[in-house]
Structure formats: structure tokens, C-alpha cells
Scaffold this motif. Structure first.
Motif, PDB file in Angstrom:
ATOM      1  N   SER B  52       0.829  -1.005   0.110  1.00  0.00           N
ATOM      2  CA  SER B  52       0.081  -0.025  -0.468  1.00  0.00           C
ATOM      3  C   SER B  52       0.383   1.085  -0.004  1.00  0.00           C
ATOM      4  CB  SER B  52      -0.957  -0.249   1.040  1.00  0.00           C
ATOM      5  OG  SER B  52      -0.330  -0.084   2.124  1.00  0.00           O
ATOM      6  N   GLY B  53       0.361   2.225  -0.188  1.00  0.00           N
ATOM      7  CA  GLY B  53       0.943   3.840  -0.194  1.00  0.00           C
ATOM      8  C   GLY B  53       1.355   3.623  -1.230  1.00  0.00           C
ATOM      9  N   ASP B  54       2.816   4.083  -1.279  1.00  0.00           N
ATOM     10  CA  ASP B  54       3.737   4.890  -2.535  1.00  0.00           C
ATOM     11  C   ASP B  54       4.142   3.926  -3.555  1.00  0.00           C
ATOM     12  OD1 ASP B  54       6.954   6.716  -2.967  1.00  0.00           O
ATOM     13  OD2 ASP B  54       5.436   6.753  -4.255  1.00  0.00           O
ATOM     14  N   THR B  55       2.802   4.808  -4.414  1.00  0.00           N
ATOM     15  CA  THR B  55       3.571   3.284  -5.965  1.00  0.00           C
ATOM     16  C   THR B  55       4.568   2.888  -6.613  1.00  0.00           C
ATOM     17  OG1 THR B  55       2.373   4.909  -7.241  1.00  0.00           O
ATOM     18  CG2 THR B  55       0.538   3.915  -6.488  1.00  0.00           C
ATOM     19  N   LEU B  56       5.493   3.603  -6.423  1.00  0.00           N
ATOM     20  CA  LEU B  56       6.576   3.267  -6.398  1.00  0.00           C
ATOM     21  C   LEU B  56       7.725   3.050  -5.182  1.00  0.00           C
ATOM     22  CD1 LEU B  56       8.713   3.918  -8.355  1.00  0.00           C
ATOM     23  CD2 LEU B  56       9.601   6.019  -8.315  1.00  0.00           C
ATOM     24  N   VAL B  57       8.212   1.899  -5.237  1.00  0.00           N
ATOM     25  CA  VAL B  57       8.669   0.727  -4.470  1.00  0.00           C
ATOM     26  C   VAL B  57      10.031   0.647  -4.688  1.00  0.00           C
ATOM     27  CG1 VAL B  57       8.123  -1.347  -3.484  1.00  0.00           C
ATOM     28  CG2 VAL B  57       6.116  -0.041  -3.883  1.00  0.00           C
ATOM     29  N   GLN B  58      11.034   1.208  -4.152  1.00  0.00           N
ATOM     30  CA  GLN B  58      12.117   0.871  -4.079  1.00  0.00           C
ATOM     31  C   GLN B  58      12.897  -0.892  -3.847  1.00  0.00           C
ATOM     32  OE1 GLN B  58      14.318   3.260  -6.163  1.00  0.00           O
ATOM     33  NE2 GLN B  58      12.566   3.837  -5.793  1.00  0.00           N
ATOM     34  N   GLY B  59      13.611  -1.056  -4.132  1.00  0.00           N
ATOM     35  CA  GLY B  59      13.828  -3.079  -3.824  1.00  0.00           C
ATOM     36  C   GLY B  59      15.178  -2.624  -3.830  1.00  0.00           C
ATOM     37  N   ILE B  60      16.292  -4.204  -3.923  1.00  0.00           N
ATOM     38  CA  ILE B  60      17.368  -4.549  -3.883  1.00  0.00           C
ATOM     39  C   ILE B  60      18.399  -3.985  -5.316  1.00  0.00           C
ATOM     40  CG2 ILE B  60      17.414  -5.474  -1.776  1.00  0.00           C
ATOM     41  CD1 ILE B  60      17.601  -8.228  -3.194  1.00  0.00           C
ATOM     42  N   LYS B  61      19.634  -4.278  -4.902  1.00  0.00           N
ATOM     43  CA  LYS B  61      20.364  -4.517  -6.216  1.00  0.00           C
ATOM     44  C   LYS B  61      19.795  -3.014  -7.382  1.00  0.00           C
ATOM     45  CE  LYS B  61      20.775  -9.489  -5.581  1.00  0.00           C
ATOM     46  NZ  LYS B  61      20.475 -10.438  -6.528  1.00  0.00           N
ATOM     47  N   GLY B  62      18.998  -1.546  -6.598  1.00  0.00           N
ATOM     48  CA  GLY B  62      19.047  -1.010  -7.633  1.00  0.00           C
ATOM     49  C   GLY B  62      17.620  -1.111  -8.560  1.00  0.00           C
ATOM     50  N   PHE B  63      16.712  -1.807  -8.330  1.00  0.00           N
ATOM     51  CA  PHE B  63      16.176  -2.068  -8.772  1.00  0.00           C
ATOM     52  C   PHE B  63      15.070  -0.984  -8.409  1.00  0.00           C
ATOM     53  CE2 PHE B  63      16.145  -5.517 -12.278  1.00  0.00           C
ATOM     54  CZ  PHE B  63      17.436  -6.613 -11.436  1.00  0.00           C
ATOM     55  N   GLU B  64      13.157  -0.933  -9.108  1.00  0.00           N
ATOM     56  CA  GLU B  64      12.092  -0.073  -8.836  1.00  0.00           C
ATOM     57  C   GLU B  64      10.745  -0.658  -9.651  1.00  0.00           C
ATOM     58  OE1 GLU B  64      13.228   3.842  -9.047  1.00  0.00           O
ATOM     59  OE2 GLU B  64      11.927   3.967 -11.075  1.00  0.00           O
ATOM     60  N   ALA B  65       9.889  -0.710  -8.769  1.00  0.00           N
ATOM     61  CA  ALA B  65       8.385  -0.949  -9.984  1.00  0.00           C
ATOM     62  C   ALA B  65       7.858  -0.034  -9.197  1.00  0.00           C
ATOM     63  CB  ALA B  65       8.174  -2.632  -9.010  1.00  0.00           C
TER      64      ALA B  65
END
Lengths: 114, 115
Positions: B52-65
Motif C-alpha cells: 500500500s502507500g507510495d506506488t513507486l517501490v524501491q528494492g534491492i540491487k537498484g531495482f524499482e517497480a
């Protein structure tokens, strides 16, 4: 800390044999899941435990498949009278138990039925 | 019933190029969405997740969705791909099952990185 471990990593069985696959979840994880991953496919859900209770077994493909987690920790997936179509990687995952929790996967057991 | 579609079976990119892997889902309520990566002989590793919340999600290894409800999509991106990113990538949606959250996976996208 230790992750999810599975044994054996590889298993070759002759058609008709019974096999048992073991999963050791992360210590303290309430939820445990089994998935089946056929070659070239994504994992597919088999069954789910919350502690020792098997709450969902809707993904088990036949009554030859049986899973247990008697003490709420280690789990065993048993396949009776294996068939060639059972050849796949069997993945185990565990999580803390809340709906939003991350599932942590083991390396899988690759089962080949000849 | 929930489902996930990954339209691209194979993708090849040059090292240093940008990457976008597509994922479309079908789910009756607000979904829990995940991206996992699987290297040969390895288990699935979580890259990122959306609840939920912010629709741009940051992940590991420089990935985002980015979660786009109007398009039922959750595409994975990386601005500059490294050779070590070569692997298979799975998008998944969680559906509640008796209190748990069984995952429904897509068929995966195999990423090849050209040096």
C-alpha cells in the motif's frame, strides 16, 4: 542467520517409488509453504501450514501428495507412487505469519522420476 | 481467481542499458505484489514488494517497480543493468488463504545481459 534449507537437493526416483522431501524453515517462522516448479514455469502453490496446522492443501495435484509439519517446524512433503509428471523442483518457503510478510525460499529439491 | 501475466519470456539487454520487465495481474481486491529473482541453482530472492502507500517501490540491487492500478500493472525497472543481473525474474501476487498469503507467480522472464 540461517535461511530455509531443503534436503535432498537432488532426488532421482524410479516410477512408482515413494519419496520424502524435507524442509527446515527459518527459526520462529509460523507459516510454511510448498510450491512446485515445473521446467520453464513459475512456481505453483501446493500447500500451506500455520504452525502444525495445514490450513490450505488446495494445490496438491493428487492424493499421492501428502505434507506434514507435526511439531510446527520441520515439514516433509511425501509423494507416493511417483509418476514422470511429478518431475519438478519443489520449493519450500517460510514467513513470520502475517499476510503481508515476505516469504523466504529455500534452494529447492529437484526431483527426477525415470 | 488471481493470476499474473509476464508477456516477455526472454529479454536481452546490453550491460549499462535500462531495463523494464512487464507484469500484469488480476486480483479482486487491493493486491500484494512481489518481484522475485532466481539464479541457476538458487532459490527465489525477493527484490521488492508492494502492499500500500507510495506506488513507486524501491528494492534491492537498484531495482524499482511502479504499481499502476488503472493498468493492473507492476512493472520492474532498473536504470543501468549489470552483467550479474542475468537471471530469471518472477512477478507474483499474494492471495489470502486461511490467514496466510499464498503466492501466484507469472511464468517468468529470462533476462540475458550482453557485455
Amino acid at each position: 542467520g540461517a535461511g530455509v534449507s531443503q534436503s535432498p537437493r537432488y532426488k532421482v526416483a524410479k516410477r512408482g517409488q515413494d519419496v520424502a522431501l524435507r524442509c527446515d524453515p527459518i527459526s520462529g517462522h509460523v507459516s510454511l509453504f510448498w510450491y512446485q516448479q515445473a521446467l520453464g514455469q513459475g512456481p505453483e502453490f501446493l500447500t500451506y501450514f500455520q504452525n502444525e496446522a495445514q490450513l490450505d492443501k488446495s494445490g496438491l495435484p493428487s492424493d499421492r501428495f501428502f505434507a506434514e509439519r507435526p511439531e510446527g517446524s520441520v515439514s516433509t512433503l511425501k509423494i507416493q507412487r511417483t509418476q514422470q509428471e511429478d518431475s519438478a523442483v519443489y520449493l519450500c518457503a517460510s514467513s513470520l505469519g502475517l499476510a503481508a510478510d515476505t516469504q523466504y525460499f529455500g534452494p529447492g529439491t529437484r526431483l527426477t522420476v525415470l | 481467481a488471481q493470476s499474473v501475466t509476464q508477456p516477455d519470456i526472454h529479454i536481452t539487454v546490453s550491460e549499462g542499458a535500462s531495463l523494464e520487465l512487464r507484469c500484469n495481474y488480476s486480483y479482486g481486491a487491493t493486491p500484494y505484489l512481489f518481484w522475485y529473482v532466481q539464479s541457476p541453482g538458487q532459490g527465489l530472492q525477493l527484490l521488492l514488494k508492494y502492499f500500500s502507500g507510495d506506488t513507486l517501490v524501491q528494492g534491492i540491487k537498484g531495482f524499482e517497480a511502479e504499481f499502476k492500478r488503472s493498468q493492473s500493472s507492476f512493472n520492474l525497472r532498473k536504470p543501468s543493468v549489470h552483467w550479474s543481473d542475468a537471471a530469471e525474474y518472477f512477478c507474483a501476487v499474494a492471495g489470502l488463504t486461511g490467514g496466510g498469503n499464498k503466492l501466484t507467480f507469472g511464468t517468468g522472464t529470462q533476462l540475458k545481459v550482453e557485455l
